[in-house]
Design an enzyme around this catalytic site. Structure first.
Site, mmCIF file in Angstrom:
data_model
loop_
_atom_site.group_PDB
_atom_site.id
_atom_site.type_symbol
_atom_site.label_atom_id
_atom_site.label_comp_id
_atom_site.label_asym_id
_atom_site.label_seq_id
_atom_site.Cartn_x
_atom_site.Cartn_y
_atom_site.Cartn_z
ATOM 1 N N HIS A 158 0.592 -0.844 0.148
ATOM 2 C CA HIS A 158 -0.201 -0.122 -0.142
ATOM 3 C C HIS A 158 1.258 1.187 -0.516
ATOM 4 C CE1 HIS A 158 -3.453 -2.962 0.941
ATOM 5 N NE2 HIS A 158 -2.300 -3.118 2.077
ATOM 6 N N SER A 279 14.811 21.206 -17.029
ATOM 7 C CA SER A 279 13.781 22.525 -17.027
ATOM 8 C C SER A 279 14.211 23.780 -17.774
ATOM 9 C CB SER A 279 13.124 22.699 -15.402
ATOM 10 O OG SER A 279 11.780 23.830 -16.056
ATOM 11 N N LYS A 285 16.224 22.335 -11.703
ATOM 12 C CA LYS A 285 14.988 20.603 -12.189
ATOM 13 C C LYS A 285 16.063 19.573 -12.002
ATOM 14 C CE LYS A 285 11.400 19.900 -10.971
ATOM 15 N NZ LYS A 285 10.585 20.452 -12.047
ATOM 16 N N GLU A 292 10.037 8.091 -17.240
ATOM 17 C CA GLU A 292 8.659 8.900 -16.857
ATOM 18 C C GLU A 292 8.051 8.862 -18.787
ATOM 19 O OE1 GLU A 292 7.094 13.366 -15.444
ATOM 20 O OE2 GLU A 292 10.008 12.778 -15.356
ATOM 21 N N LYS A 327 0.774 -3.394 -39.379
ATOM 22 C CA LYS A 327 1.996 -2.779 -40.078
ATOM 23 C C LYS A 327 2.440 -1.873 -39.089
ATOM 24 C CE LYS A 327 1.948 -5.262 -43.873
ATOM 25 N NZ LYS A 327 0.752 -5.508 -43.858
#
Ligand code: ARG
Length: 460
Positions: A158, A279, A285, A292, A327
């Site tokens: 969880h 970024s 960043k 991702e 295809k």
């Protein structure tokens, strides 16, 4: 009117240009060219062996095809949309090069069994490459795991801290998934590897052909045993698409974990700069773009599977032009999957594990609570009572803001008088790992054995 395409003799007017563009497939099926040539050469060899064409025809066809193959490889071949597809483009060129022998090649054959053969040859080749790529990724996982059989992290259920596991154990879970993935691909390959050629348009051919000979020449395991089925079904492509979707799903799960682990709030790993991007607006960043994108590309592989299933579902026997649409999804799935496996294998080598962050996280979530319960059971308490006692102990520790192992013996004894000072061995992360010492468990000894088995498998 000149018969441009090889079938226009019956027509009173040329096909509208709009229709030509709509129905042409050469832009994408030219990728099958070398498989098409291989299939044609095997067909021609069989035709000659059966006395359907002459030995001279065969040698002309071989000479012409060798030149065409060369033209294609060096990029000199001129592909024409008005010639519709890869098959007619190559055949027209062959006729231009060698004349009548080229016109005899299509004896006892149809584009329907021809294209089905090409797609199978292509897919068989693709599967073999994918199997190698899966092994490379597995090798990268095992290499990383081998360094971390004693590196402890929280295992989650969880997404809450559950029980401590080793990083190696966690990584080896993905090794197992990929092992099943490879088994699935190998199984699909068995059904891909059957020869449709000889089915001709749909009913077989009146020429005395030897399909088994063609199968052998092309390394097929056998022939498709019903001509209608041979030209029409694409179930082999669909099951490949399903196997591919499963692989992407596994890689997507792995990616999701890497993304989470790299988040500074978690900080379990770092991914090398060469696998990340920045970024354009936020200078601070460093984004995990590769995992991702793996997660994102899973969507298109799933989409391709649905496209193929939908393509097939309404088709009556036998061949229908719908099948030309098999295809692009198939190629896209192969391309996406092989690029993804490649980048994932490389990225594994760019992962730096941060053992302290993992350890701290494992210490924070009462990850050894089950070990305390098991300890009480071993001292004679029924499991449900042990569970209850430990739940109360966890609540107590939580109120004090400490770990179970920080509680004194007197404090612990409030929850059960069976607790003695041997409990502290049990409450450590190392003790917890070491105790799960059976096949499939996280004990370092077991994970080392799993890694040894994996290495042996990878050699095979
Ligand atoms: N380009 C076609 C395909 O991909 C080849 C077979 C066409 N056959 C035909 N009778 N139109 O399926």
């Amino acid at each position: 009117m000149q018969d441009k395409q090889g079938w226009s003799g019956r027509f009173g007017e040329p096909v509208a240009e709009l229709v030509q563009r709509y129905t042409a497939s050469v832009e994408f099926d030219r990728r099958l060219a070398l498989f098409d040539i291989r299939g044609s050469l095997a067909h021609a060899q069989m035709l000659a062996a059966c006395g359907i064409i002459s030995a001279q025809d065969l040698s002309d066809i071989r000479r012409g095809m060798a030149q065409i193959e060369n033209e294609i490889i060096i990029g000199d071949f001129v592909w024409l949309t008005e010639l519709e597809d890869v098959h007619l483009n190559i055949e027209k060129r062959l006729i231009a090069l060698i004349g009548d022998a080229g016109k005899r090649l299509h004896t006892g054959r149809s584009r329907n069994d021809q294209v089905a053969t090409d797609v199978r040859l292509y897919l068989r080749h693709a599967i073999d490459e994918l199997l190698d790529l899966i092994k490379s990724l597995q090798t990268a996982l095992v290499d990383l795991a081998a360094h971390h059989t004693h590196t402890i992290m929280p295992g989650f259920t969880h997404l809450q801290v559950a029980q401590p596991v080793s990083v190696a154990h966690h990584l080896m879970a993905y090794f197992e998934m990929l092992k099943r993935d490879a088994e699935r691909l190998a199984d699909v390959r068995r059904r891909v590897n059957r020869l449709p050629l000889g089915a001709a348009a749909l009913a077989g051919t009146s020429f005395p052909i030897k399909r088994e000979m063609v199968a052998e020449l092309l390394d097929f395991d056998g022939v498709c045993e019903n001509s209608l089925d041979a030209v029409s079904d694409r179930d082999f492509a669909i099951e490949f698409g399903a196997a591919a979707a499963l692989i992407m799903m596994h890689l997507s799960r792995l990616s999701e974990e890497l993304i989470l682990w790299m988040n500074p709030r978690i900080g379990f790993i770092d991914i090398a700069d060469r696998f990340c991007t920045g970024s354009s607006i936020m200078p601070q960043k460093k984004n995990p773009d590769v995992p991702e994108l793996v997660r994102g590309k899973t969507g298109r592989v799933n989409g391709n599977l649905v496209a193929l299933l939908t393509l097939m579902k309404g088709q009556p026997l036998a061949y229908n032009k719908d099948n030309q649409e098999d295809k692009e999804p198939l190629f896209d799935t192969v391309d996406t999957l092989s690029a993804t496996l490649r980048v994932c294998a490389a990225m594994m080598g760019g992962i730096t594990v941060k053992p302290d962050a993992m350890r701290n996280a494992a210490l924070q979530g009462y990850a050894t609570a089950t070990d305390l319960a098991d300890y009480l059971v071993k001292k004679g308490l029924p499991f449900r009572d042990a569970h209850e006692a430990v739940a109360l102990a966890v609540r107590y520790a939580e109120q004090r803001g400490c770990d179970l192992s920080d509680l004194g013996l007197d404090e612990l004894k409030q929850f059960s008088d069976r607790i003695a000072d041997d409990i502290y061995g049990v409450l450590t992360l190392e003790g917890s790992l070491a105790s799960r010492n059976h096949t499939g468990g996280t004990a370092p000894q077991q994970v080392e054995a799993a890694i040894a088995r994996a290495r042996k498998y990878l050699l095979g």
